[in-house]
Design an enzyme around this catalytic site. Structure first.
Site, short mmCIF file in Angstrom:
data_model
loop_
_atom_site.label_atom_id
_atom_site.label_comp_id
_atom_site.label_asym_id
_atom_site.label_seq_id
_atom_site.Cartn_x
_atom_site.Cartn_y
_atom_site.Cartn_z
N SER A 151 1.10 -1.19 -0.13
CA SER A 151 -0.01 0.11 -0.11
C SER A 151 0.86 1.26 0.02
O SER A 151 1.94 1.38 0.47
CB SER A 151 -0.83 -0.04 1.12
N TYR B 182 -1.86 -0.49 10.12
CA TYR B 182 -1.91 -0.85 8.86
C TYR B 182 -0.61 -0.36 7.91
O TYR B 182 -0.36 -1.13 7.31
CB TYR B 182 -3.26 -0.16 8.22
N1 NAP Z 1 -8.77 -0.57 -1.67
C1 NAP Z 1 -7.75 0.14 -1.36
O1 NAP Z 1 -7.85 1.48 -1.17
C2 NAP Z 1 -6.37 -0.29 -0.89
C3 NAP Z 1 -5.25 0.50 -0.90
C4 NAP Z 1 -4.26 -0.06 -0.50
C5 NAP Z 1 -3.91 -1.60 -0.47
N2 NAP Z 1 -4.94 -2.21 -0.47
C6 NAP Z 1 -4.89 -3.93 -0.42
O2 NAP Z 1 -5.34 -4.33 -1.47
C7 NAP Z 1 -5.47 -5.80 -1.23
C8 NAP Z 1 -6.94 -6.16 -1.88
O3 NAP Z 1 -7.66 -5.30 -0.82
P1 NAP Z 1 -9.24 -4.75 -1.58
O4 NAP Z 1 -9.16 -3.12 -1.38
O5 NAP Z 1 -9.35 -5.27 -2.81
O6 NAP Z 1 -10.16 -5.30 -0.32
P2 NAP Z 1 -11.54 -6.16 -0.21
O7 NAP Z 1 -12.39 -5.91 -1.25
O8 NAP Z 1 -11.94 -6.20 1.13
O9 NAP Z 1 -10.74 -7.62 -0.62
C9 NAP Z 1 -10.09 -8.12 0.23
C10 NAP Z 1 -9.77 -9.65 -0.18
O10 NAP Z 1 -8.93 -10.45 0.52
C11 NAP Z 1 -9.62 -11.53 1.19
N3 NAP Z 1 -9.03 -11.98 2.61
C12 NAP Z 1 -9.36 -11.25 3.63
N4 NAP Z 1 -8.83 -11.83 4.80
C13 NAP Z 1 -8.35 -13.04 4.41
C14 NAP Z 1 -7.67 -13.94 5.02
N5 NAP Z 1 -7.27 -14.02 6.27
N6 NAP Z 1 -7.25 -14.91 4.18
C15 NAP Z 1 -7.42 -14.93 2.76
N7 NAP Z 1 -8.00 -14.04 2.22
C16 NAP Z 1 -8.58 -13.05 2.96
C17 NAP Z 1 -11.00 -11.51 1.14
O11 NAP Z 1 -11.60 -12.76 0.68
P3 NAP Z 1 -12.71 -13.63 1.62
O12 NAP Z 1 -13.47 -12.76 2.39
O13 NAP Z 1 -13.47 -14.08 0.54
O14 NAP Z 1 -11.89 -14.64 2.12
C18 NAP Z 1 -11.13 -10.58 -0.22
O15 NAP Z 1 -11.35 -11.30 -1.42
C19 NAP Z 1 -5.25 -5.73 0.33
O16 NAP Z 1 -4.19 -6.20 0.65
C20 NAP Z 1 -5.33 -4.37 0.74
O17 NAP Z 1 -4.62 -4.00 2.00
C21 NAP Z 1 -6.13 -1.87 -0.70
#
Ligand code: NAP
Length: 267
Positions: free
Chosen positions: A129, A142
């Protein structure tokens, strides 16, 4: 022969966008979710994997290798948000977040590396991130979990380059996904010394995510990295100011930089 890709956290948001995009580009895609219950609704192969449960990681990786005979790309994407003032955040929740965002991806890397070493090739993309490049107020845990994963990526990359494997970071800025609803929010405690500032910042953080970029932008960047012969160690995908904030941190004195952040977060 199409490349075999494993994407953790592919049931939603960035992981799902990457999975669908790579599938459309001819890759053999395995996505993961903690639950296989809705597997049929995804166009790619969905396998069960919880990054906090090593047995599920081993089983998912074994399934892919048994079926395809190889594993070319791991996208270590699964992750969770956490908010709260450091003083107010329960220590157990801090540890739980590190289990998902830091130790989890390391376990997945450990599970795929033997196969990649055997193949003498492989690419691991760790989704970190932009928040991992600086300690953000009310998001300190985080920031720390993602910053720690950035450093582990650097270290691992140097260790495994000799086997023809690359390990890189892709750091997103704000993307419109389900991350805010899946976050652990430290409650706004009535007696907290941070009550007003934290409540204001929670609202600000949620508006940043809901007004964030389309996850397809991440998917396109990931494809570009996969197709790069000698990838860089660090990639950032976000708005101009998000990326520029990393440059400012490098060039400005600490006090000035913190003042800028504090103004932004109304502290
Ligand atoms: N969105 C943003 O603004 C943003 C910014 C910076 C970084 N990120 C990073 O991008 C990545 C994806 O996030 P996103 O924004 O797409 O969030 P999201 O829509 O909440 O998706 C998160 C995914 O992670 C999975 N997950 C959660 N806990 C888990 C666990 N213990 N084991 C395996 N899978 C797990 C969930 O799958 P299930 O619930 O189906 O298991 C879901 O598919 C993350 O690493 C996040 O920190 C996001």
């Amino acid at each position: 022969m199409s490349k075999v890709v494993l994407i953790t956290g592919a049931s939603s948001g960035i992981g799902k966008a990457i999975a669908i995009y790579l599938l459309s580009k001819g890759f053999t895609v395995y996505g993961t979710s903690r639950s296989e219950a809705n597997a049929a609704k995804f166009p790619f192969n969905l396998v069960a994997l919880d990054v906090t449960k090593p047995a599920t990681i081993t089983s998912a990786v074994e399934k892919v290798i048994a079926k395809e005979g190889r594993l070319d790309v791991l996208i270590n994407n699964a992750g969770k948000g956490i908010t709260g003032a450091i003083e107010d955040t329960p220590t157990e929740e801090m540890k739980t977040n590190f289990d998902t965002n830091f130790f989890g991806p390391i376990e997945v890397m450990k599970a795929v590396l033997p196969q990649m070493r055997k193949q003498k090739s492989g690419l691991i993309l760790n989704v970190t991130s932009i928040a991992g490049y600086m300690g953000l107020p009310f998001r300190g845990i985080y920031s720390a979990s993602k910053g720690a994963l950035e450093l582990i990526t650097e270290a691992t990359n140097m260790e495994v380059n000799q086997f023809g494997i690359n390990v890189v970071n892709v750091a997103p800025g704000d993307f419109a996904t389900n991350i805010a609803s899946g976050r652990y929010h430290t409650p706004v405690f009535e007696n907290s010394a941070y009550k007003e500032k934290y409540a204001e910042n929670l609202a600000l953080m949620d508006s940043h995510v809901s007004g964030g970029m389309d996850p397809i932008v991440m998917a396109k960047k990931v494809l570009q990295i996969i197709n790069t012969k000698n990838p860089k160690v660090h990639y950032k995908v976000g708005g101009f100011m998000e990326k520029f904030s990393i440059v400012l941190k490098r060039i400005l004195p600490d006090k000035w930089y913190q003042k800028l952040l504090m103004n932004h977060y109304k502290l």
